[in-house]
Design a protein around this motif. Structure first.
Motif, short mmCIF file in Angstrom:
data_model
loop_
_atom_site.label_atom_id
_atom_site.label_comp_id
_atom_site.label_asym_id
_atom_site.label_seq_id
_atom_site.Cartn_x
_atom_site.Cartn_y
_atom_site.Cartn_z
N LYS A 91 4.99 -9.60 -0.82
CA LYS A 91 5.97 -9.81 -1.89
C LYS A 91 7.37 -9.94 -1.30
O LYS A 91 7.57 -9.69 -0.11
CB LYS A 91 5.91 -8.63 -2.87
N HIS A 128 8.60 -9.68 -6.36
CA HIS A 128 8.15 -8.32 -6.64
C HIS A 128 8.99 -7.62 -7.72
O HIS A 128 10.16 -7.34 -7.52
CB HIS A 128 8.21 -7.51 -5.33
N THR A 161 5.32 -10.60 -10.11
CA THR A 161 4.76 -9.31 -10.50
C THR A 161 5.79 -8.52 -11.31
O THR A 161 6.99 -8.77 -11.22
CB THR A 161 4.37 -8.43 -9.28
N MET A 218 -2.00 4.35 -11.25
CA MET A 218 -1.22 4.86 -10.11
C MET A 218 -1.52 6.34 -9.86
O MET A 218 -0.61 7.15 -9.66
CB MET A 218 0.29 4.62 -10.30
N GLY A 219 -2.80 6.64 -9.88
CA GLY A 219 -3.23 7.98 -9.51
C GLY A 219 -3.45 8.94 -10.66
O GLY A 219 -4.03 10.01 -10.49
N THR A 222 -7.22 10.16 -11.61
CA THR A 222 -7.95 10.71 -10.45
C THR A 222 -7.96 12.23 -10.62
O THR A 222 -7.15 12.77 -11.37
CB THR A 222 -7.25 10.38 -9.11
N ASN A 284 -15.35 3.54 -4.09
CA ASN A 284 -14.96 2.46 -5.01
C ASN A 284 -15.93 1.30 -4.93
O ASN A 284 -16.26 0.69 -5.96
CB ASN A 284 -13.52 2.03 -4.73
P1 NAD Z 1 -4.10 2.96 -8.26
O1 NAD Z 1 -4.20 3.07 -9.73
O2 NAD Z 1 -4.97 2.03 -7.55
O3 NAD Z 1 -4.18 4.45 -7.66
C1 NAD Z 1 -4.03 4.67 -6.30
C2 NAD Z 1 -4.22 6.17 -6.02
O4 NAD Z 1 -5.57 6.51 -6.28
C3 NAD Z 1 -3.97 6.48 -4.55
O5 NAD Z 1 -3.47 7.81 -4.47
C4 NAD Z 1 -5.35 6.41 -3.96
O6 NAD Z 1 -5.44 7.14 -2.76
C5 NAD Z 1 -6.17 7.02 -5.09
N1 NAD Z 1 -7.60 6.62 -5.07
C6 NAD Z 1 -8.14 5.40 -4.89
N2 NAD Z 1 -9.48 5.45 -4.93
C7 NAD Z 1 -9.80 6.76 -5.16
C8 NAD Z 1 -11.02 7.46 -5.31
N3 NAD Z 1 -12.20 6.83 -5.24
N4 NAD Z 1 -10.97 8.79 -5.52
C9 NAD Z 1 -9.80 9.45 -5.61
N5 NAD Z 1 -8.61 8.84 -5.48
C10 NAD Z 1 -8.60 7.51 -5.26
O7 NAD Z 1 -2.54 2.58 -8.00
P2 NAD Z 1 -1.78 1.72 -6.93
O8 NAD Z 1 -2.15 2.03 -5.52
O9 NAD Z 1 -0.36 1.84 -7.32
O10 NAD Z 1 -2.20 0.22 -7.29
C11 NAD Z 1 -3.10 -0.53 -6.53
C12 NAD Z 1 -2.40 -1.57 -5.70
O11 NAD Z 1 -1.90 -2.61 -6.55
C13 NAD Z 1 -1.19 -1.11 -4.89
O12 NAD Z 1 -1.59 -0.52 -3.68
C14 NAD Z 1 -0.44 -2.39 -4.72
O13 NAD Z 1 -1.01 -3.13 -3.67
C15 NAD Z 1 -0.68 -3.10 -6.05
N6 NAD Z 1 0.39 -2.84 -7.05
C16 NAD Z 1 1.37 -3.77 -7.20
C17 NAD Z 1 2.41 -3.55 -8.09
C18 NAD Z 1 3.49 -4.57 -8.22
O14 NAD Z 1 3.41 -5.63 -7.61
N7 NAD Z 1 4.51 -4.33 -8.98
C19 NAD Z 1 2.46 -2.38 -8.84
C20 NAD Z 1 1.43 -1.46 -8.70
C21 NAD Z 1 0.40 -1.71 -7.81
#
Ligand code: NAD
Length: 323
Positions: A91, A128, A161, A218-219, A222, A284
């Motif tokens: 991005k 971004h 995004t 974003m977590g 979980t 996953n």
């Molecule tokens: P997510 O909802 O994917 O949650 C990620 C969290 O969950 C991390 O702490 C990870 O370690 C944990 N996790 C993943 N699998 C798990 C499992 N099986 N058990 C327990 N915990 C687990 O949120 P995210 O990382 O923010 O979003 C995914 C991706 O999307 C980002 O890494 C990024 O690449 C992208 N993203 C982009 C934007 C943007 O462009 N504005 C915004 C948000 C996310």
């Protein structure tokens, strides 16, 4: 050298001709934004993701103040596979220090990203979190600059995004068809918030590919919960916590349910999940296989939906006033 790769469902991404794995690798955790991740673990996580059939990797210079791009670059290099075997998105415009969507900054930014990623080109370059800039600047200055980078071969496709969904229609209504190839929406297609659904027919009609990120909110969805900086309201956080606790009490994993919920909609080309350990990749990917073989656990889903009902589609403010 080649790595034996398991098969994962590949889905077409809009009109790009790219076929992305239904689960994409979100590399923000490799920037240690959800907690520290050692380089050796980052490299092993990327390798395991590729080995399990994930071919789509998403990062940004913003994640961990460039650390995510560096870690992902190391992980991809260590694969020692042909460049065409994987798809990389990064991005521009959002940095640790500030937002800057000027043509000058984004043009410089891609060269810096390519160096950190150790690549000659990326497949997708997104603007971004455009709601933090002037959307008119995105239309009149940033996207034309990205089109130039596309012609120079530094990126194959262009994306945008952000969090509020109306930013996508604002931009897509103002650029020539085919200029923006994909959008990346986050936190709007999961069990607690599925508002992206309403936008999908519009995006399909425009031939724009749909990437949905953060199926785990974003977590929040979980067992460990979200990070300190998570912008959700206390009500949303506690409802998600209650949902996770409910699943745990039944011996179920909320992460599996949440990921499967997002994956079940095939109009979404790829669901980006942030992963920072081999065991998370394994878990996953197992959720994907189980969805294909057994379908969703409808009973637990209904119970979780009932717990989340009072906060359904609740979001949080993001960006600057565009007036
Ligand atoms: P997510 O909802 O994917 O949650 C990620 C969290 O969950 C991390 O702490 C990870 O370690 C944990 N996790 C993943 N699998 C798990 C499992 N099986 N058990 C327990 N915990 C687990 O949120 P995210 O990382 O923010 O979003 C995914 C991706 O999307 C980002 O890494 C990024 O690449 C992208 N993203 C982009 C934007 C943007 O462009 N504005 C915004 C948000 C996310």
């Amino acid at each position: 050298m080649s790595i034996p790769q398991a098969k994962m469902e590949l889905r077409p991404l809009g009109n790009t001709g790219l076929k992305v794995s239904s689960v994409g690798f979100g590399a923000s955790p490799l920037g240690s934004v959800f907690g520290p991740v050692a380089e050796v673990d980052a490299v092993a996580t990327v390798r395991e993701a590729f080995r399990q059939g994930i071919n789509f990797f998403d990062t940004s210079p913003y994640y961990g103040g460039t650390l995510s791009e560096k870690m992902l670059g190391k992980g991809l290099k260590a694969l020692q596979v042909p460049r065409s075997d994987y798809i990389v998105a990064t991005k521009c415009g959002r940095y640790e220090e500030r937002f800057d969507f000027s043509a000058e900054r984004v043009t410089k930014s891609i060269d810096e990203s390519l160096e950190r990623l150790q690549l000659d080109y990326v497949d997708i370059l997104h603007c971004h979190d455009i709601e933090f800039g002037s959307l008119d600047q995105i239309v009149s200055e940033t996207i034309p600059a990205l089109q130039k980078l596309k012609r120079e071969g530094k990126t194959r496709f262009i994306g945008i995004t952000g969090l509020p969904l109306d930013i996508f229609t604002y931009v897509l209504d103002r650029v020539p068809p085919g200029t923006v190839d994909v959008i990346l929406s986050y936190c709007h297609y999961g069990i607690n918030d599925s508002t992206l659904l309403d936008l999908i027919p519009y995006l399909k009609e425009k031939g724009v590919g749909v990437i949905s990120a953060s199926p785990l909110a974003m977590g929040l969805l979980t067992e460990q919960g979200g990070p300190e900086w998570h912008p959700a309201s206390p009500e949303l956080k506690s409802a998600c916590k209650a949902a996770a606790a409910h699943c745990k009490s039944k011996g179920k994993k909320i992460t599996k349910l949440a990921l499967q919920y997002s994956l079940a909609n095939k109009e979404i080309s790829s669901v980006l999940v942030g992963m920072s350990s081999v065991s998370q990749v394994e878990e996953n990917v197992a959720a994907v296989k189980e969805l294909e073989d057994l379908g969703m656990d409808q009973e637990t889903l209904s119970e979780v939906e009932a717990i989340l009902e009072p906060v359904k589609n609740q979001t949080w403010p993001s960006g600057v006033d565009q007036k």
